[in-house]
Design a protein around this motif. Structure first.
Motif, PDB file in Angstrom:
ATOM      1  N   GLU A 143      74.119  57.977  16.283  1.00 57.29           N
ATOM      2  CA  GLU A 143      73.493  58.906  17.574  1.00 57.29           C
ATOM      3  C   GLU A 143      73.995  58.553  18.874  1.00 57.29           C
ATOM      4  N   GLY A 144      74.588  57.485  18.921  1.00 60.51           N
ATOM      5  CA  GLY A 144      75.273  57.147  20.288  1.00 60.51           C
ATOM      6  C   GLY A 144      76.538  57.563  20.663  1.00 60.51           C
ATOM      7  N   LEU A 145      77.102  58.418  19.475  1.00 61.05           N
ATOM      8  CA  LEU A 145      78.585  58.709  19.720  1.00 61.05           C
ATOM      9  C   LEU A 145      78.390  60.509  20.056  1.00 61.05           C
ATOM     10  N   PHE A 148      81.343  62.840  24.501  1.00 63.28           N
ATOM     11  CA  PHE A 148      82.575  62.027  25.267  1.00 63.28           C
ATOM     12  C   PHE A 148      83.380  61.733  23.958  1.00 63.28           C
ATOM     13  N   TRP A 149      83.232  61.353  22.848  1.00 60.49           N
ATOM     14  CA  TRP A 149      83.823  60.936  21.576  1.00 60.49           C
ATOM     15  C   TRP A 149      84.439  62.014  20.839  1.00 60.49           C
ATOM     16  N   ASP A 150      84.217  63.430  21.225  1.00 59.54           N
ATOM     17  CA  ASP A 150      84.779  64.406  20.156  1.00 59.54           C
ATOM     18  C   ASP A 150      86.122  64.505  20.163  1.00 59.54           C
ATOM     19  N   PRO A 151      86.790  64.266  21.290  1.00 53.92           N
ATOM     20  CA  PRO A 151      88.334  64.467  21.292  1.00 53.92           C
ATOM     21  C   PRO A 151      88.984  63.086  20.733  1.00 53.92           C
ATOM     22  N   ILE A 152      88.367  62.066  21.013  1.00 49.90           N
ATOM     23  CA  ILE A 152      88.711  60.929  20.027  1.00 49.90           C
ATOM     24  C   ILE A 152      88.456  60.990  18.495  1.00 49.90           C
ATOM     25  N   LYS A 153      87.305  61.532  18.125  1.00 50.98           N
ATOM     26  CA  LYS A 153      87.110  61.786  16.883  1.00 50.98           C
ATOM     27  C   LYS A 153      88.337  62.589  16.177  1.00 50.98           C
ATOM     28  N   THR A 154      88.744  63.656  16.682  1.00 49.54           N
ATOM     29  CA  THR A 154      89.848  64.471  16.562  1.00 49.54           C
ATOM     30  C   THR A 154      91.112  63.552  16.270  1.00 49.54           C
ATOM     31  N   TYR A 155      91.244  62.587  17.015  1.00 48.12           N
ATOM     32  CA  TYR A 155      92.498  61.724  17.189  1.00 48.12           C
ATOM     33  C   TYR A 155      92.114  60.977  15.710  1.00 48.12           C
ATOM     34  N   TRP A 156      91.060  60.442  15.557  1.00 45.02           N
ATOM     35  CA  TRP A 156      90.679  59.632  14.300  1.00 45.02           C
ATOM     36  C   TRP A 156      91.065  60.409  13.013  1.00 45.02           C
ATOM     37  N   ALA A 157      90.579  61.490  13.125  1.00 42.04           N
ATOM     38  CA  ALA A 157      90.803  62.545  11.842  1.00 42.04           C
ATOM     39  C   ALA A 157      92.347  63.030  11.711  1.00 42.04           C
ATOM     40  N   SER A 158      93.046  62.934  12.805  1.00 43.39           N
ATOM     41  CA  SER A 158      94.494  63.317  12.484  1.00 43.39           C
ATOM     42  C   SER A 158      95.555  62.342  12.415  1.00 43.39           C
ATOM     43  N   GLY A 159      95.083  61.460  13.340  1.00 37.93           N
ATOM     44  CA  GLY A 159      96.157  60.243  13.611  1.00 37.93           C
ATOM     45  C   GLY A 159      97.458  60.684  14.201  1.00 37.93           C
ATOM     46  N   TRP A 243      69.924  49.127  29.190  1.00 40.99           N
ATOM     47  CA  TRP A 243      71.017  50.200  29.198  1.00 40.99           C
ATOM     48  C   TRP A 243      70.778  51.170  30.431  1.00 40.99           C
ATOM     49  N   GLY A 244      72.095  51.588  30.662  1.00 44.50           N
ATOM     50  CA  GLY A 244      72.241  52.364  31.975  1.00 44.50           C
ATOM     51  C   GLY A 244      72.106  54.025  30.974  1.00 44.50           C
ATOM     52  N   LYS A 245      70.915  54.586  31.668  1.00 44.62           N
ATOM     53  CA  LYS A 245      70.429  55.798  30.904  1.00 44.62           C
ATOM     54  C   LYS A 245      71.326  56.925  31.199  1.00 44.62           C
ATOM     55  N   ASN A 246      72.494  56.858  32.388  1.00 45.04           N
ATOM     56  CA  ASN A 246      73.181  57.987  32.954  1.00 45.04           C
ATOM     57  C   ASN A 246      74.762  57.701  32.365  1.00 45.04           C
ATOM     58  N   ASP A 247      75.065  57.181  31.352  1.00 49.11           N
ATOM     59  CA  ASP A 247      76.115  56.493  30.779  1.00 49.11           C
ATOM     60  C   ASP A 247      76.755  57.847  29.976  1.00 49.11           C
ATOM     61  N   PHE A 248      77.649  58.356  30.322  1.00 48.35           N
ATOM     62  CA  PHE A 248      78.390  59.573  29.506  1.00 48.35           C
ATOM     63  C   PHE A 248      78.973  59.036  28.334  1.00 48.35           C
ATOM     64  N   ILE A 249      79.595  57.905  28.320  1.00 50.12           N
ATOM     65  CA  ILE A 249      80.188  57.257  27.097  1.00 50.12           C
ATOM     66  C   ILE A 249      79.363  56.568  26.224  1.00 50.12           C
ATOM     67  N   PHE A 250      78.390  55.926  26.479  1.00 53.16           N
ATOM     68  CA  PHE A 250      77.473  55.414  25.496  1.00 53.16           C
ATOM     69  C   PHE A 250      76.044  55.907  26.017  1.00 53.16           C
ATOM     70  N   PRO A 251      75.792  57.016  25.792  1.00 51.32           N
ATOM     71  CA  PRO A 251      74.396  57.529  26.293  1.00 51.32           C
ATOM     72  C   PRO A 251      73.160  57.039  25.877  1.00 51.32           C
ATOM     73  N   GLU A 252      72.101  57.323  26.645  1.00 57.16           N
ATOM     74  CA  GLU A 252      70.735  56.656  26.195  1.00 57.16           C
ATOM     75  C   GLU A 252      70.383  56.921  24.568  1.00 57.16           C
ATOM     76  N   GLU A 253      70.805  57.815  24.146  1.00 61.53           N
ATOM     77  CA  GLU A 253      70.440  58.206  22.625  1.00 61.53           C
ATOM     78  C   GLU A 253      70.971  57.060  21.936  1.00 61.53           C
ATOM     79  N   GLY A 254      71.834  56.351  22.128  1.00 61.58           N
ATOM     80  CA  GLY A 254      72.392  55.138  21.290  1.00 61.58           C
ATOM     81  C   GLY A 254      71.598  53.774  21.554  1.00 61.58           C
ATOM     82  N   ALA A 255      70.561  53.805  22.625  1.00 56.10           N
ATOM     83  CA  ALA A 255      69.759  52.422  22.679  1.00 56.10           C
ATOM     84  C   ALA A 255      68.632  52.589  21.787  1.00 56.10           C
ATOM     85  N   HIS A 256      67.876  53.662  21.599  1.00 53.40           N
ATOM     86  CA  HIS A 256      66.637  53.762  21.021  1.00 53.40           C
ATOM     87  C   HIS A 256      66.698  53.451  19.507  1.00 53.40           C
TER      88      HIS A 256
END
Length: 298
Positions: A143-145, A148-159, A243-256
């Motif tokens: 839930e915390g990804l 922000f992580w979408d382009p990185i996930k593309t890199y994970w998938a393709s390498g 948890w910093g709730k305004n974090d774009f990298i690891f947003p609040e959705e990753g805390a709860h």
């Protein structure tokens, strides 16, 4: 360097040391009584133990505080990425080795950003050694990804080299400054020393490849999330979440989601961004001292 503890009256000496771990010089900051309960501070990207410079003196009157720099960060060595494995598994092994050298047989862990998978991998190796967790914008749930992580996930998938180079935009001064200032209400509380120091280290020859290797290796943490969560359920370490709730990298959705597995965790959602210590130290340090005093000194 001598600083002052949380009362402002007793000087605290912070030592800046280096240990040889797996043939690499690994830098760490250490303060506090040698026989005190250990608090291990694990930093995020793109910083180093420098992120804890103001927190350490506020803990070191009663606790033995240890804050290492991972290889490729801060003042630790940065071997060529073709000759050294830059991975979270390797970092966890190296922190484990360092703690063994320092005689730290148990420890509470402050985990932030990259520090979370490093710390949680360490916890899987030695679950009995973890006396508590302080979680600050450190992810262990899908839930915390978020976006922000979408382009990185593309890199994970393709390498692919093409997708690898897209990530280089995250290594620029603008990106580094963004991490410190985005989501912060009063930017005047954030020292520009942070992003200038981090960027100077990021800009060292060969460091881009180190960081891009780590971006790719981060994919190996996600399959371990169920094991991290099982550790939480099985061991039930006392846990403080700040948890910093305004974090774009690891947003609040990753805390709860932590509360699903650690229902007794204490959670404080703060009105700040990624590097919450920079403008919320005055809130986080008292919460930490109260938490540690109740859990480690009982």
């Amino acid at each position: 360097m001598t600083q002052f503890n949380k009362t402002g009256s007793v000087p605290v000496t912070v030592h800046y040391r280096t240990a040889t771990v797996d043939g690499v010089n690994m830098f760490y900051r250490e303060a506090g009584p040698k026989d005190g309960p250990v608090v291990l501070l694990l930093h995020g990207f793109p910083t180093s133990s420098h992120m804890f410079r103001n927190l350490i003196p506020l803990l070191a009157d009663r606790y033995r505080v240890i804050a290492p720099d991972y290889p490729g960060f801060g003042y630790s060595d940065a071997p060529d990425h073709t000759k050294f494995a830059y991975s979270f598994a390797h970092y966890a092994d190296m922190v484990d080795d360092l703690m063994g050298q320092l005689g730290a047989k148990s420890y509470a862990m402050y985990v932030m950003d990259y520090g979370a998978p490093v710390g949680y991998r360490l916890a899987l190796k030695h679950p009995e050694r973890v006396t508590g967790l302080i979680v600050q914008n450190g992810n262990a749930y899908e839930e915390g990804l978020k976006a922000f992580w979408d382009p990185i996930k593309t890199y994970w998938a393709s390498g692919s080299e093409k997708d690898r180079q897209v990530q280089a935009a995250l290594l620029t001064l603008d990106a580094t400054k963004f991490q410190y200032t985005d989501g912060v209400k009063d930017i005047s509380r954030i020292s520009p020393d942070n992003w200038l120091q981090d960027q100077a280290l990021l800009d060292r020859p060969g460091n881009n490849d180190i960081q891009l290797d780590l971006f790719y290796d981060y994919r190996t943490n996600v399959p371990l999330y169920p094991q991290f969560q099982q550790f939480f359920r099985d061991r039930k370490p006392p846990t403080l979440i700040v948890w910093g709730k305004n974090d774009f990298i690891f947003p609040e959705e990753g805390a709860h989601p932590y509360l699903k597995d650690l229902p007794d965790a204490e959670i404080h959602i703060l009105d700040t961004g990624h590097f919450a210590l920079e403008d919320k130290l005055d809130e986080i340090a008292p919460l930490m001292n109260d938490f540690l005093d109740r859990t480690l000194l009982k």
